[in-house]
Design an enzyme around this catalytic site. Sequence first.
Site, PDB file in Angstrom:
ATOM      1  N   ASP A 169       0.873  -1.180   0.000  1.00 18.27           N
ATOM      2  CA  ASP A 169       0.000   0.000   0.000  1.00 18.27           C
ATOM      3  C   ASP A 169       0.909   1.228   0.000  1.00 18.27           C
ATOM      4  O   ASP A 169       1.637   1.473   0.963  1.00 18.27           O
ATOM      5  CB  ASP A 169      -0.902  -0.008   1.233  1.00 18.27           C
ATOM      6  N   ASP A 208      -2.619   2.294  -6.191  1.00 18.55           N
ATOM      7  CA  ASP A 208      -1.554   2.314  -5.186  1.00 18.55           C
ATOM      8  C   ASP A 208      -1.558   1.107  -4.253  1.00 18.55           C
ATOM      9  O   ASP A 208      -0.927   1.132  -3.206  1.00 18.55           O
ATOM     10  CB  ASP A 208      -1.667   3.589  -4.347  1.00 18.55           C
ATOM     11  N   GLU A 209      -2.239   0.036  -4.650  1.00 19.01           N
ATOM     12  CA  GLU A 209      -2.413  -1.079  -3.715  1.00 19.01           C
ATOM     13  C   GLU A 209      -2.507  -2.382  -4.497  1.00 19.01           C
ATOM     14  O   GLU A 209      -3.176  -2.451  -5.527  1.00 19.01           O
ATOM     15  CB  GLU A 209      -3.684  -0.850  -2.899  1.00 19.01           C
TER      16      GLU A 209
END
Length: 478
Positions: free
Chosen positions: A11, A105-106
């Site tokens: 993350d 983003d993960e």
Amino acid sequence: MRPAPTILHLDMDAFFASVEQASKPSLRGKAVIVGGLGPRGVVATASYEARTFGVRSALPMAQARRLAPNAAYLVPRFAFYRSISNQVMGLLRALSPLVEPLSLDEAFVDLEAGGAAWDERSARLAGAKLRADIREVTGLTGSVGLAASKMLAKIASEQAKPDGLVLIEPGRERALLAPLPVRTLPGVGPATGDHLRRAGIHTVGELAEAGEDELVRLLGKAHGHALYAMALARDERPVVAERETKSVSVEDTYDVDIHDRVRVGTEVRRLADRCVRRLRGAGLAGRTIVLKVRRYDFSTLTRSETLRGPTDDPAVVREAAARLLESVDTTGGVRLLGVGVSGLADYTQEDLFAQAAGDRAEESPGEEDRVTAPMGEEQQTSTERRWPAGHDVRHTEYGHGWVQGSGLGRVTVRFETPDSAVGRVKTFRTDDPALQPADPLPLVDPSPGEGERPRDGAETGDGSGASPGVVGPGPSQA
């Protein structure tokens, strides 16, 4: 669950805001808030400095401004964020063929499938190397969780924030989960959390002690069984490399309710075109056209129409959306509109083209999806729309910079680059021909061995007398 902590969850830390801080030296260490800047905008990401004031994702922007009035408020640069996300995902795919992106983003990574880890020690080394590689390639930080299941890996990455690594050793899962609040578990939202709280269940340990029969009675069969299994740290979900896209949609929230029926129709057509561009960009077509309308009183209506076969024709989608709009009463005003396509396939039904009456309207140039729509044309001129706060510009004399604010026929620019010192601030007319929009610069110099990139006239100090990185109360930041 597997016997070793070989599932990794990455993350990125405050991704959008961190990108902005990395590209703008004057904002490093400052409160930065990225999102829709209109009265009905919402926060997309807040830097950790802004979070100390209580600002968080999904918070109404008006409330964020009250909590952190001196923060820098920026309009998202989605294309730039995607390019950096692609770099990060490339590093993940170098570790394993099984990478499951959840957002820009993960992502989850099955380290065992790629031979990158097989036990606790190798998993920790792989996670540490990944964090170092991300920093080297992008200049950003990410938090890594390592565990024997996806659920636990995600919990571990949350505990690692910011810029850390947490590994949950096999055998310690239940002891770690027991004191955590029930909202920690996936699938426990505010409503379920309140329901459990009223039943006297506050922690994951109490959830496990309640027993499966009690949870089924409280929450229903499917949800009760699933939550009981998670409370016992049971999670057999595999990392899935390809997640099937179920629908493609776009929507805009308007700063001022739209009352003019003609304008509503124009907005629906524009949204239909944007939706088709995203559909074609993914190489897909769809059968079901969906219209979403949120009215002045917050009531939300959804209408849909299923075609004979899948299409990616903009005229077909526009006409279907227009037909759906005819059945919706918009007299009191509209605050949100959305158009989506579901029932996706990777082919089109050629005879659907006959459904579109008249000539095909030529598609307009692509535009980025917004967190919120721009203000109505009666409130914002086309000149002002060219200078969204935080976006890149270039001046023929001063070089590369970014928009610090605009309004009243003026645009204020800070001239700096990712590897420069804090830059100077200059104000120009919005129609100054020497100032033009520009593409973002890389956060990390791609060729560090060939000398430092020119700094485009940036110098220490901004010449404005204001604190660096704080967009002050001068020109509007809309």
